[in-house]
Design an enzyme around this catalytic site. Structure first.
Site, PDB file in Angstrom:
ATOM      1  N   HIS A 185     -30.084 -25.606  13.379  1.00  0.00           N
ATOM      2  CA  HIS A 185     -30.255 -24.857  14.636  1.00  0.00           C
ATOM      3  C   HIS A 185     -30.597 -23.394  14.341  1.00  0.00           C
ATOM      4  O   HIS A 185     -31.417 -22.777  15.027  1.00  0.00           O
ATOM      5  CB  HIS A 185     -28.971 -24.892  15.467  1.00  0.00           C
ATOM      6  CG  HIS A 185     -28.581 -26.251  15.946  1.00  0.00           C
ATOM      7  ND1 HIS A 185     -27.419 -26.864  15.546  1.00  0.00           N
ATOM      8  CD2 HIS A 185     -29.196 -27.109  16.794  1.00  0.00           C
ATOM      9  CE1 HIS A 185     -27.325 -28.049  16.137  1.00  0.00           C
ATOM     10  NE2 HIS A 185     -28.395 -28.227  16.894  1.00  0.00           N
ATOM     11  N   GLN A 218     -28.415 -38.487  28.472  1.00  0.00           N
ATOM     12  CA  GLN A 218     -29.089 -39.035  27.297  1.00  0.00           C
ATOM     13  C   GLN A 218     -28.157 -39.866  26.415  1.00  0.00           C
ATOM     14  O   GLN A 218     -28.564 -40.330  25.361  1.00  0.00           O
ATOM     15  CB  GLN A 218     -29.779 -37.935  26.488  1.00  0.00           C
ATOM     16  CG  GLN A 218     -28.857 -36.953  25.795  1.00  0.00           C
ATOM     17  CD  GLN A 218     -29.619 -35.794  25.166  1.00  0.00           C
ATOM     18  OE1 GLN A 218     -30.094 -34.884  25.848  1.00  0.00           O
ATOM     19  NE2 GLN A 218     -29.750 -35.817  23.845  1.00  0.00           N
ATOM     20  N   ARG A 236     -23.723 -34.476  13.938  1.00  0.00           N
ATOM     21  CA  ARG A 236     -22.956 -35.722  13.774  1.00  0.00           C
ATOM     22  C   ARG A 236     -22.497 -35.938  12.325  1.00  0.00           C
ATOM     23  O   ARG A 236     -21.690 -36.842  12.083  1.00  0.00           O
ATOM     24  CB  ARG A 236     -23.780 -36.916  14.261  1.00  0.00           C
ATOM     25  CG  ARG A 236     -23.926 -36.942  15.786  1.00  0.00           C
ATOM     26  CD  ARG A 236     -24.671 -38.167  16.269  1.00  0.00           C
ATOM     27  NE  ARG A 236     -24.568 -38.344  17.704  1.00  0.00           N
ATOM     28  CZ  ARG A 236     -25.544 -38.081  18.577  1.00  0.00           C
ATOM     29  NH1 ARG A 236     -26.702 -37.604  18.156  1.00  0.00           N
ATOM     30  NH2 ARG A 236     -25.371 -38.296  19.871  1.00  0.00           N
ATOM     31  N   HIS A 270     -25.520 -25.764  13.448  1.00  0.00           N
ATOM     32  CA  HIS A 270     -25.536 -25.803  11.980  1.00  0.00           C
ATOM     33  C   HIS A 270     -26.801 -25.072  11.523  1.00  0.00           C
ATOM     34  O   HIS A 270     -27.572 -24.555  12.355  1.00  0.00           O
ATOM     35  CB  HIS A 270     -25.491 -27.250  11.474  1.00  0.00           C
ATOM     36  CG  HIS A 270     -26.504 -28.155  12.109  1.00  0.00           C
ATOM     37  ND1 HIS A 270     -27.856 -28.004  11.921  1.00  0.00           N
ATOM     38  CD2 HIS A 270     -26.363 -29.211  12.958  1.00  0.00           C
ATOM     39  CE1 HIS A 270     -28.499 -28.931  12.598  1.00  0.00           C
ATOM     40  NE2 HIS A 270     -27.621 -29.671  13.254  1.00  0.00           N
ATOM     41  N   ASP A 290     -35.385 -34.903  14.702  1.00  0.00           N
ATOM     42  CA  ASP A 290     -35.521 -35.825  15.843  1.00  0.00           C
ATOM     43  C   ASP A 290     -37.012 -35.961  16.123  1.00  0.00           C
ATOM     44  O   ASP A 290     -37.526 -35.428  17.117  1.00  0.00           O
ATOM     45  CB  ASP A 290     -34.787 -35.256  17.055  1.00  0.00           C
ATOM     46  CG  ASP A 290     -33.293 -35.168  16.813  1.00  0.00           C
ATOM     47  OD1 ASP A 290     -32.643 -36.212  16.776  1.00  0.00           O
ATOM     48  OD2 ASP A 290     -32.784 -34.049  16.621  1.00  0.00           O
TER      49      ASP A 290
END
Ligand code: PAF
Length: 281
Positions: free
Chosen positions: A37, A61, A187, A34, A150
């Site tokens: 990125h 992970q 997500r 997206h 993140d």
């Protein structure tokens, strides 16, 4: 643009480029690209001669009840976007290539991995640091770019690189948001329009905390009560955690008296979203 599926090919290409004096930047992703990125790729292009994009949905992970199987996999679209953006090479290995039979070595950053997401996703950061350490050794970049969305992941990886003397500069890039404030995430594709509109409360709650601090409220409990109050208004929303932590050490704070971050994990109708924002005293 080259596409490499094996460690041997990827490493040989990178070592070749480095021998020619080229600077390599790595943008590690799990695909489903997206704008967030693409902003990492753009930042990487400005600071290197060759950008390598890794696309790998890393099984180590994900917890057993998590979304590994249904995580969006959109390789053809991702590689088109990467090529348009000037990526030199994609590294997209299989699980057998990354974790061949007999694999048993993991990298753990102990303290920073413990709280926040680490408390609710046991083993998650061990999987992240292990795969990122492997990607660094395979791709041999001088720089690597990660999103601040993140935030705990970014701090954990910076700690790993410092502790293990890995010669890679880890660069954080500001979170990219949709015009209405929702942080970009692969997500977000899981959200229905109604859930997506309720998810806007997450970025609003960060803006609320930032306003409170600007107006002189420094007490974290007071700020967090108001953040939770805003989020609790949503009928689909369940807050997993909302914490104000020191920006570097990620330790919970009682008052915003030095650079801090509000970090949140929220379920919208069972779909987990994370976000964070800086709080400046
Ligand atoms: O942030 C991600 O997409 C992943 O955690 C990463 C860094 C690519 C490691 O699998």
């Amino acid at each position: 643009m080259q596409i490499f599926r094996t460690v041997r090919e990827m490493q040989a290409w990178s070592l070749g480029r480095r021998a020619e004096g080229r600077r390599i930047a790595l943008v590690p992703t799990m695909g489903a690209l997206h704008e967030g990125h693409l902003a990492l790729i753009d930042a990487a292009k400005k600071q290197a001669d060759e950008v390598v994009l890794s696309i790998y949905v890393n099984p180590t992970q994900f917890g057993p009840q998590e979304d590994f199987d249904k995580y969006p996999r959109t390789f053809d679209r991702d590689s088109d976007l990467a090529e348009q953006r000037g990526v030199a090479a994609i590294f997209a290995p299989s699980n057998e290539e990354m974790y061949p039979a007999g694999h048993q070595t993991f990298v753990t950053v102990t303290e920073l991995s413990r709280g926040l997401c680490g408390a609710f996703r046991p083993g998650h950061f061990r999987g992240v640091t292990t795969v990122v350490a492997k990607l660094f050794l395979i791709v041999q970049p001088q720089r690597a770019f990660f999103g601040e969305k993140d935030y705990q992941q970014l701090k954990v990886i910076q700690r790993m690189v410092a502790d293990l003397n890995i010669p890679v500069e880890v660069i954080g890039v500001e979170t990219v948001r949709d015009p209405d404030g929702l942080a970009m995430s692969s997500r977000n594709a899981y959200l229905s329009p109604e859930e997506r509109s309720e998810a806007l409360a997450i970025s609003r709650s960060i803006a609320l905390a930032q306003d409170l601090v600007k107006q002189g409220t420094h007490d974290c409990k007071n700020i967090l009560d108001q953040v939770q109050g805003l989020l609790f208004q949503g009928k689909f929303t369940m807050v997993q955690y909302a914490e104000i932590v020191d920006e570097e050490m990620l330790a919970p704070l009682a008052a915003v008296e030095r650079p801090a971050r509000l970090i949140l994990a929220v379920y919208i109708n069972g779909k987990r979203l994370i976000d964070n924002g800086p709080l400046r005293p």
